[in-house]
Design a protein around this motif. Structure first.
Motif, PDB file in Angstrom:
ATOM      1  N   VAL A 222       0.806  -1.219   0.000  1.00  0.00           N
ATOM      2  CA  VAL A 222       0.000   0.000   0.000  1.00  0.00           C
ATOM      3  C   VAL A 222       0.839   1.269   0.000  1.00  0.00           C
ATOM      4  O   VAL A 222       0.596   2.183  -0.802  1.00  0.00           O
ATOM      5  CB  VAL A 222      -0.969   0.013   1.204  1.00  0.00           C
ATOM      6  CG1 VAL A 222      -1.795   1.298   1.228  1.00  0.00           C
ATOM      7  CG2 VAL A 222      -1.900  -1.204   1.153  1.00  0.00           C
ATOM      8  N   ASN A 224       3.638   2.085  -1.089  1.00  0.00           N
ATOM      9  CA  ASN A 224       4.252   2.420  -2.380  1.00  0.00           C
ATOM     10  C   ASN A 224       3.254   2.425  -3.528  1.00  0.00           C
ATOM     11  O   ASN A 224       3.632   2.504  -4.690  1.00  0.00           O
ATOM     12  CB  ASN A 224       5.399   1.457  -2.696  1.00  0.00           C
ATOM     13  CG  ASN A 224       4.931   0.012  -2.806  1.00  0.00           C
ATOM     14  OD1 ASN A 224       3.739  -0.274  -2.729  1.00  0.00           O
ATOM     15  ND2 ASN A 224       5.873  -0.898  -2.985  1.00  0.00           N
ATOM     16  N   ARG A 225       1.959   2.271  -3.179  1.00  0.00           N
ATOM     17  CA  ARG A 225       0.844   2.332  -4.139  1.00  0.00           C
ATOM     18  C   ARG A 225       0.919   1.233  -5.201  1.00  0.00           C
ATOM     19  O   ARG A 225       0.394   1.374  -6.301  1.00  0.00           O
ATOM     20  CB  ARG A 225       0.777   3.698  -4.825  1.00  0.00           C
ATOM     21  CG  ARG A 225       0.849   4.896  -3.906  1.00  0.00           C
ATOM     22  CD  ARG A 225      -0.254   4.933  -2.886  1.00  0.00           C
ATOM     23  NE  ARG A 225      -1.580   5.160  -3.484  1.00  0.00           N
ATOM     24  CZ  ARG A 225      -2.706   5.236  -2.772  1.00  0.00           C
ATOM     25  NH1 ARG A 225      -2.662   5.083  -1.447  1.00  0.00           N
ATOM     26  NH2 ARG A 225      -3.857   5.439  -3.367  1.00  0.00           N
ATOM     27  N   SER A 226       1.527   0.095  -4.879  1.00  0.00           N
ATOM     28  CA  SER A 226       1.656  -0.983  -5.865  1.00  0.00           C
ATOM     29  C   SER A 226       0.413  -1.873  -5.907  1.00  0.00           C
ATOM     30  O   SER A 226       0.038  -2.380  -6.960  1.00  0.00           O
ATOM     31  CB  SER A 226       2.888  -1.835  -5.555  1.00  0.00           C
ATOM     32  OG  SER A 226       2.791  -2.442  -4.282  1.00  0.00           O
ATOM     33  N   ASN A 279      -6.593  -2.335  -1.610  1.00  0.00           N
ATOM     34  CA  ASN A 279      -7.198  -1.209  -2.316  1.00  0.00           C
ATOM     35  C   ASN A 279      -8.321  -0.540  -1.529  1.00  0.00           C
ATOM     36  O   ASN A 279      -8.732   0.577  -1.875  1.00  0.00           O
ATOM     37  CB  ASN A 279      -7.752  -1.686  -3.663  1.00  0.00           C
ATOM     38  CG  ASN A 279      -6.662  -1.968  -4.678  1.00  0.00           C
ATOM     39  OD1 ASN A 279      -6.160  -1.066  -5.342  1.00  0.00           O
ATOM     40  ND2 ASN A 279      -6.299  -3.237  -4.797  1.00  0.00           N
ATOM     41  N   LYS A 282      -8.448   3.118  -0.411  1.00  0.00           N
ATOM     42  CA  LYS A 282      -8.822   4.193  -1.334  1.00  0.00           C
ATOM     43  C   LYS A 282     -10.197   4.764  -1.005  1.00  0.00           C
ATOM     44  O   LYS A 282     -10.480   5.930  -1.309  1.00  0.00           O
ATOM     45  CB  LYS A 282      -8.791   3.680  -2.766  1.00  0.00           C
ATOM     46  CG  LYS A 282      -7.402   3.262  -3.240  1.00  0.00           C
ATOM     47  CD  LYS A 282      -7.462   2.639  -4.626  1.00  0.00           C
ATOM     48  CE  LYS A 282      -6.083   2.157  -5.076  1.00  0.00           C
ATOM     49  NZ  LYS A 282      -6.129   1.480  -6.406  1.00  0.00           N
ATOM     50  N   GLU A 285      -9.521   7.266   1.606  1.00  0.00           N
ATOM     51  CA  GLU A 285      -8.826   8.389   0.976  1.00  0.00           C
ATOM     52  C   GLU A 285      -9.803   9.278   0.220  1.00  0.00           C
ATOM     53  O   GLU A 285      -9.700  10.513   0.256  1.00  0.00           O
ATOM     54  CB  GLU A 285      -7.750   7.854   0.024  1.00  0.00           C
ATOM     55  CG  GLU A 285      -6.603   7.156   0.726  1.00  0.00           C
ATOM     56  CD  GLU A 285      -5.635   6.490  -0.242  1.00  0.00           C
ATOM     57  OE1 GLU A 285      -4.465   6.306   0.135  1.00  0.00           O
ATOM     58  OE2 GLU A 285      -6.048   6.159  -1.380  1.00  0.00           O
ATOM     59  N   GLN A 291      -4.290  11.223   0.243  1.00  0.00           N
ATOM     60  CA  GLN A 291      -3.713   9.938  -0.171  1.00  0.00           C
ATOM     61  C   GLN A 291      -2.634   9.517   0.812  1.00  0.00           C
ATOM     62  O   GLN A 291      -1.832  10.342   1.264  1.00  0.00           O
ATOM     63  CB  GLN A 291      -3.118  10.039  -1.576  1.00  0.00           C
ATOM     64  CG  GLN A 291      -2.446   8.748  -2.052  1.00  0.00           C
ATOM     65  CD  GLN A 291      -1.934   8.842  -3.465  1.00  0.00           C
ATOM     66  OE1 GLN A 291      -2.696   8.969  -4.409  1.00  0.00           O
ATOM     67  NE2 GLN A 291      -0.604   8.791  -3.622  1.00  0.00           N
ATOM     68  N   THR A 294       3.145   7.055  -1.466  1.00  0.00           N
ATOM     69  CA  THR A 294       3.453   7.468  -2.836  1.00  0.00           C
ATOM     70  C   THR A 294       4.158   6.323  -3.557  1.00  0.00           C
ATOM     71  O   THR A 294       4.643   5.372  -2.944  1.00  0.00           O
ATOM     72  CB  THR A 294       4.395   8.696  -2.861  1.00  0.00           C
ATOM     73  OG1 THR A 294       5.671   8.308  -2.326  1.00  0.00           O
ATOM     74  CG2 THR A 294       3.812   9.841  -2.043  1.00  0.00           C
ATOM     75  N   GLN A 295       4.244   6.432  -4.874  1.00  0.00           N
ATOM     76  CA  GLN A 295       4.893   5.384  -5.664  1.00  0.00           C
ATOM     77  C   GLN A 295       6.389   5.320  -5.419  1.00  0.00           C
ATOM     78  O   GLN A 295       7.034   4.316  -5.736  1.00  0.00           O
ATOM     79  CB  GLN A 295       4.620   5.603  -7.145  1.00  0.00           C
ATOM     80  CG  GLN A 295       3.159   5.391  -7.509  1.00  0.00           C
ATOM     81  CD  GLN A 295       2.904   5.575  -8.996  1.00  0.00           C
ATOM     82  OE1 GLN A 295       3.697   6.185  -9.705  1.00  0.00           O
ATOM     83  NE2 GLN A 295       1.774   5.082  -9.459  1.00  0.00           N
TER      84      GLN A 295
END
Length: 302
Positions: A222, A224-226, A279, A282, A285, A291, A294-295
Protein backbone atom coordinates in the motif's frame (compact mmCIF):
# COMPACT_ATOMS: atom_id res chain seq x y z
CA UNK A 1 3.92 -40.20 -1.64
CA UNK A 2 1.70 -40.16 -4.75
CA UNK A 3 -0.66 -37.22 -4.42
CA UNK A 4 -3.36 -35.49 -6.38
CA UNK A 5 -3.84 -31.72 -6.33
CA UNK A 6 -6.92 -29.84 -7.53
CA UNK A 7 -6.96 -26.05 -7.62
CA UNK A 8 -3.90 -24.30 -9.04
CA UNK A 9 -4.79 -20.69 -8.28
CA UNK A 10 -2.52 -18.08 -6.76
CA UNK A 11 -2.06 -20.21 -3.62
CA UNK A 12 -2.49 -23.74 -4.95
CA UNK A 13 0.04 -23.33 -7.73
CA UNK A 14 2.83 -22.53 -5.27
CA UNK A 15 1.83 -25.28 -2.85
CA UNK A 16 1.70 -27.89 -5.60
CA UNK A 17 5.09 -26.76 -6.86
CA UNK A 18 6.58 -27.23 -3.40
CA UNK A 19 5.18 -30.77 -3.26
CA UNK A 20 6.92 -31.51 -6.57
CA UNK A 21 10.16 -29.99 -5.33
CA UNK A 22 9.95 -32.14 -2.17
CA UNK A 23 9.92 -35.29 -4.31
CA UNK A 24 6.26 -36.23 -4.12
CA UNK A 25 4.77 -37.81 -7.23
CA UNK A 26 1.97 -35.42 -8.16
CA UNK A 27 -1.09 -35.58 -10.42
CA UNK A 28 -2.75 -32.18 -10.98
CA UNK A 29 -5.97 -30.75 -12.36
CA UNK A 30 -7.25 -27.22 -12.87
CA UNK A 31 -9.47 -25.45 -15.38
CA UNK A 32 -6.53 -23.12 -16.11
CA UNK A 33 -4.42 -25.06 -18.58
CA UNK A 34 -1.47 -22.66 -18.25
CA UNK A 35 -1.27 -23.38 -14.51
CA UNK A 36 -1.42 -27.11 -15.18
CA UNK A 37 1.37 -26.82 -17.74
CA UNK A 38 3.54 -24.98 -15.20
CA UNK A 39 3.27 -27.99 -12.88
CA UNK A 40 3.78 -30.48 -15.70
CA UNK A 41 7.00 -28.65 -16.55
CA UNK A 42 8.00 -29.07 -12.88
CA UNK A 43 7.47 -32.83 -13.04
CA UNK A 44 3.78 -33.34 -12.27
CA UNK A 45 1.40 -35.49 -14.29
CA UNK A 46 -1.66 -33.92 -15.91
CA UNK A 47 -5.21 -35.19 -15.32
CA UNK A 48 -7.95 -34.10 -17.69
CA UNK A 49 -10.67 -34.12 -15.02
CA UNK A 50 -11.18 -34.42 -11.27
CA UNK A 51 -12.58 -37.90 -11.88
CA UNK A 52 -9.47 -39.00 -13.77
CA UNK A 53 -7.25 -37.66 -11.01
CA UNK A 54 -9.36 -39.35 -8.31
CA UNK A 55 -8.75 -42.75 -9.87
CA UNK A 56 -4.96 -42.34 -9.91
CA UNK A 57 -4.15 -41.43 -6.30
CA UNK A 58 -5.08 -42.43 -2.75
CA UNK A 59 -4.55 -38.95 -1.29
CA UNK A 60 -5.98 -35.80 -2.83
CA UNK A 61 -5.37 -32.19 -1.82
CA UNK A 62 -7.61 -29.30 -2.85
CA UNK A 63 -7.21 -25.53 -2.68
CA UNK A 64 -10.43 -23.94 -3.93
CA UNK A 65 -11.98 -20.47 -3.58
CA UNK A 66 -15.54 -21.00 -2.27
CA UNK A 67 -17.53 -23.56 -0.27
CA UNK A 68 -19.82 -24.46 -3.19
CA UNK A 69 -16.83 -25.35 -5.36
CA UNK A 70 -15.30 -27.39 -2.52
CA UNK A 71 -18.61 -29.21 -2.17
CA UNK A 72 -18.77 -30.03 -5.90
CA UNK A 73 -15.17 -31.16 -6.17
CA UNK A 74 -15.19 -33.30 -3.02
CA UNK A 75 -18.61 -34.97 -2.98
CA UNK A 76 -20.27 -34.04 -6.27
CA UNK A 77 -20.76 -36.41 -9.18
CA UNK A 78 -17.36 -37.22 -10.64
CA UNK A 79 -15.61 -35.60 -7.68
CA UNK A 80 -12.68 -36.75 -5.59
CA UNK A 81 -15.00 -38.71 -3.33
CA UNK A 82 -16.08 -40.94 -6.20
CA UNK A 83 -12.67 -42.38 -7.04
CA UNK A 84 -9.95 -44.44 -5.37
CA UNK A 85 -8.98 -41.59 -3.00
CA UNK A 86 -8.97 -42.67 0.65
CA UNK A 87 -7.79 -39.38 2.23
CA UNK A 88 -8.64 -35.81 1.23
CA UNK A 89 -6.83 -32.73 2.52
CA UNK A 90 -8.86 -29.52 2.19
CA UNK A 91 -6.52 -26.53 2.12
CA UNK A 92 -9.41 -24.19 1.26
CA UNK A 93 -11.33 -21.93 3.62
CA UNK A 94 -14.84 -23.30 3.43
CA UNK A 95 -16.11 -22.96 7.00
CA UNK A 96 -16.80 -25.44 9.82
CA UNK A 97 -20.38 -26.26 8.86
CA UNK A 98 -19.35 -27.25 5.34
CA UNK A 99 -16.40 -29.25 6.69
CA UNK A 100 -18.64 -31.18 9.07
CA UNK A 101 -21.20 -31.96 6.37
CA UNK A 102 -18.63 -32.91 3.74
CA UNK A 103 -16.61 -34.91 6.26
CA UNK A 104 -19.69 -36.90 7.26
CA UNK A 105 -20.51 -37.70 3.63
CA UNK A 106 -16.95 -38.71 2.84
CA UNK A 107 -16.89 -40.86 5.98
CA UNK A 108 -19.88 -42.79 4.71
CA UNK A 109 -17.78 -43.55 1.63
CA UNK A 110 -14.81 -44.69 3.68
CA UNK A 111 -12.77 -41.54 2.96
CA UNK A 112 -11.01 -39.50 5.65
CA UNK A 113 -11.16 -35.70 5.52
CA UNK A 114 -8.33 -33.59 6.94
CA UNK A 115 -9.20 -29.90 7.27
CA UNK A 116 -6.02 -27.91 6.66
CA UNK A 117 -6.75 -24.24 5.85
CA UNK A 118 -3.64 -22.12 5.48
CA UNK A 119 -2.49 -18.60 6.30
CA UNK A 120 0.47 -16.65 4.97
CA UNK A 121 -0.57 -15.50 1.52
CA UNK A 122 1.10 -16.11 -1.82
CA UNK A 123 4.54 -15.21 -0.49
CA UNK A 124 4.23 -17.81 2.28
CA UNK A 125 2.93 -20.37 -0.21
CA UNK A 126 5.87 -19.80 -2.53
CA UNK A 127 8.40 -19.92 0.31
CA UNK A 128 6.83 -22.92 2.06
CA UNK A 129 6.36 -20.93 5.28
CA UNK A 130 2.58 -21.10 5.56
CA UNK A 131 0.77 -21.61 8.83
CA UNK A 132 -1.49 -24.66 8.52
CA UNK A 133 -4.39 -25.26 10.90
CA UNK A 134 -5.36 -28.94 10.97
CA UNK A 135 -8.27 -30.97 12.30
CA UNK A 136 -9.49 -34.46 11.56
CA UNK A 137 -8.67 -38.03 12.48
CA UNK A 138 -5.27 -38.18 14.17
CA UNK A 139 -4.07 -41.12 12.05
CA UNK A 140 -5.06 -39.32 8.86
CA UNK A 141 -3.14 -36.23 9.94
CA UNK A 142 0.01 -38.24 10.57
CA UNK A 143 -0.36 -39.97 7.20
CA UNK A 144 -0.30 -36.61 5.36
CA UNK A 145 2.06 -34.72 7.67
CA UNK A 146 5.08 -35.06 5.36
CA UNK A 147 3.12 -33.47 2.54
CA UNK A 148 1.95 -30.64 4.80
CA UNK A 149 5.50 -30.03 6.00
CA UNK A 150 6.51 -29.44 2.38
CA UNK A 151 4.13 -26.49 2.10
CA UNK A 152 4.03 -25.06 5.62
CA UNK A 153 6.37 -24.07 8.43
CA UNK A 154 3.91 -23.77 11.32
CA UNK A 155 1.61 -26.79 11.70
CA UNK A 156 -1.07 -26.72 14.41
CA UNK A 157 -3.12 -29.85 15.04
CA UNK A 158 -6.36 -28.69 16.69
CA UNK A 159 -8.00 -32.04 17.34
CA UNK A 160 -10.20 -34.65 15.77
CA UNK A 161 -13.46 -32.71 15.71
CA UNK A 162 -14.36 -31.82 12.11
CA UNK A 163 -14.36 -28.11 11.34
CA UNK A 164 -12.14 -26.90 14.20
CA UNK A 165 -9.35 -25.89 11.84
CA UNK A 166 -11.84 -24.14 9.58
CA UNK A 167 -13.19 -22.11 12.49
CA UNK A 168 -9.67 -21.17 13.59
CA UNK A 169 -8.90 -19.93 10.07
CA UNK A 170 -12.10 -17.86 9.95
CA UNK A 171 -11.30 -16.24 13.31
CA UNK A 172 -7.79 -15.45 12.07
CA UNK A 173 -8.98 -13.90 8.81
CA UNK A 174 -11.72 -11.91 10.50
CA UNK A 175 -9.18 -10.45 12.92
CA UNK A 176 -7.02 -9.66 9.90
CA UNK A 177 -9.92 -7.85 8.24
CA UNK A 178 -10.82 -5.85 11.34
CA UNK A 179 -7.22 -4.75 11.96
CA UNK A 180 -6.63 -3.88 8.31
CA UNK A 181 -9.74 -1.71 7.98
CA UNK A 182 -9.01 0.10 11.25
CA UNK A 183 -5.39 0.63 10.16
CA UNK A 184 -6.54 2.09 6.84
CA UNK A 185 -8.76 4.69 8.48
CA UNK A 186 -6.14 5.63 11.08
CA UNK A 187 -3.36 6.01 8.53
CA UNK A 188 -5.55 8.14 6.26
CA UNK A 189 -6.25 10.38 9.25
CA UNK A 190 -2.51 10.81 9.78
CA UNK A 191 -1.90 11.46 6.08
CA UNK A 192 -4.61 14.14 6.09
CA UNK A 193 -2.92 15.85 9.04
CA UNK A 194 0.48 15.79 7.30
CA UNK A 195 2.22 12.88 9.04
CA UNK A 196 4.76 11.02 6.90
CA UNK A 197 3.34 7.62 5.83
CA UNK A 198 6.50 5.59 6.40
CA UNK A 199 7.19 7.25 9.73
CA UNK A 200 3.68 6.39 10.88
CA UNK A 201 4.29 2.75 10.04
CA UNK A 202 7.69 2.79 11.77
CA UNK A 203 6.12 4.16 14.95
CA UNK A 204 3.14 1.79 14.93
CA UNK A 205 5.27 -1.28 14.27
CA UNK A 206 7.33 -0.79 17.43
CA UNK A 207 4.29 0.22 19.46
CA UNK A 208 0.98 -1.25 20.61
CA UNK A 209 -0.91 -0.58 17.36
CA UNK A 210 1.18 -3.10 15.40
CA UNK A 211 -0.63 -5.77 13.36
CA UNK A 212 -0.16 -7.90 10.23
CA UNK A 213 -1.67 -5.03 8.27
CA UNK A 214 0.85 -2.45 9.51
CA UNK A 215 3.90 -4.72 9.55
CA UNK A 216 3.40 -6.71 6.33
CA UNK A 217 0.40 -5.82 4.19
CA UNK A 218 0.64 -2.04 4.11
CA UNK A 219 4.47 -1.78 3.85
CA UNK A 220 4.56 -4.30 1.00
CA UNK A 221 1.41 -3.42 -0.90
CA UNK A 222 0.00 0.00 0.00
CA UNK A 223 2.56 2.62 1.04
CA UNK A 224 4.25 2.42 -2.38
CA UNK A 225 0.84 2.33 -4.14
CA UNK A 226 1.66 -0.98 -5.87
CA UNK A 227 -1.44 -2.92 -4.66
CA UNK A 228 -0.32 -6.34 -5.98
CA UNK A 229 -3.10 -8.96 -6.35
CA UNK A 230 -2.66 -11.28 -3.34
CA UNK A 231 -6.08 -11.74 -1.70
CA UNK A 232 -9.25 -10.30 -3.17
CA UNK A 233 -11.79 -8.27 -1.25
CA UNK A 234 -14.47 -10.79 -2.28
CA UNK A 235 -12.57 -13.64 -0.64
CA UNK A 236 -12.02 -11.60 2.52
CA UNK A 237 -15.74 -10.83 2.55
CA UNK A 238 -16.51 -14.55 2.20
CA UNK A 239 -14.34 -15.43 5.20
CA UNK A 240 -15.82 -12.74 7.44
CA UNK A 241 -19.36 -13.77 6.46
CA UNK A 242 -18.62 -17.42 7.25
CA UNK A 243 -17.17 -16.42 10.63
CA UNK A 244 -20.20 -14.33 11.51
CA UNK A 245 -22.54 -17.12 10.46
CA UNK A 246 -20.74 -19.53 12.79
CA UNK A 247 -20.85 -16.94 15.59
CA UNK A 248 -24.60 -16.58 15.13
CA UNK A 249 -25.04 -20.35 15.17
CA UNK A 250 -23.15 -20.54 18.47
CA UNK A 251 -24.88 -17.50 19.99
CA UNK A 252 -21.77 -15.30 20.05
CA UNK A 253 -22.14 -11.56 19.39
CA UNK A 254 -19.41 -9.94 17.26
CA UNK A 255 -20.41 -6.29 16.70
CA UNK A 256 -16.98 -5.03 15.63
CA UNK A 257 -16.59 -7.80 13.07
CA UNK A 258 -20.14 -7.06 11.88
CA UNK A 259 -19.20 -3.42 11.27
CA UNK A 260 -16.15 -4.55 9.31
CA UNK A 261 -18.33 -6.89 7.23
CA UNK A 262 -20.67 -3.99 6.41
CA UNK A 263 -17.77 -1.84 5.25
CA UNK A 264 -16.42 -4.64 3.03
CA UNK A 265 -19.91 -5.18 1.62
CA UNK A 266 -20.00 -1.49 0.71
CA UNK A 267 -16.60 -1.84 -0.95
CA UNK A 268 -17.87 -4.75 -3.03
CA UNK A 269 -20.83 -2.62 -4.15
CA UNK A 270 -18.28 -0.04 -5.36
CA UNK A 271 -16.48 -2.55 -7.59
CA UNK A 272 -13.61 -3.64 -5.34
CA UNK A 273 -14.56 -7.33 -5.22
CA UNK A 274 -11.92 -8.63 -7.64
CA UNK A 275 -9.22 -6.26 -6.35
CA UNK A 276 -6.77 -7.01 -3.55
CA UNK A 277 -8.20 -5.84 -0.25
CA UNK A 278 -5.32 -3.38 0.17
CA UNK A 279 -7.20 -1.21 -2.32
CA UNK A 280 -9.93 -0.61 0.27
CA UNK A 281 -7.84 2.19 1.76
CA UNK A 282 -8.82 4.19 -1.33
CA UNK A 283 -12.38 4.49 -0.01
CA UNK A 284 -11.15 6.26 3.12
CA UNK A 285 -8.83 8.39 0.98
CA UNK A 286 -11.74 9.44 -1.21
CA UNK A 287 -13.85 10.41 1.78
CA UNK A 288 -10.94 12.35 3.33
CA UNK A 289 -9.67 13.94 0.13
CA UNK A 290 -6.09 12.77 0.71
CA UNK A 291 -3.71 9.94 -0.17
CA UNK A 292 -1.59 7.66 2.00
CA UNK A 293 1.85 6.86 0.53
CA UNK A 294 3.45 7.47 -2.84
CA UNK A 295 4.89 5.38 -5.66
CA UNK A 296 8.40 6.35 -4.55
CA UNK A 297 7.94 5.16 -0.96
CA UNK A 298 10.36 2.44 0.08
CA UNK A 299 10.19 -0.25 2.73
CA UNK A 300 12.40 0.50 5.74
CA UNK A 301 15.78 -1.21 5.74
CA UNK A 302 15.69 -4.30 7.98
Amino acid sequence: MRLGFVGLGSMGLHMARRLCDAGHELVVFDLNDAAVQTLVDAGAKRADSVSELANQVECGLVCLPTPDIVDTVLIGEGGLGAGSVRTIVDLSTSGPSAAQRIGAELGRRGIRLVDAPVSGGTIGAEAGTLTIMISGEDAAYHDVRLALEAIGKNLFYLGGQPGLAQLMKLINNTLCAVSAISAFEGLVLGAKAGLDPQTMLDVINVSSGQSFATSIKIPQCVVNRSFPPRFTSALLDKDVRLCLAEAERLGVTMPISQQTRQFIAFALSQGYGDQDYGNLIKIFEGWAGTQFGTQTAQEPVA
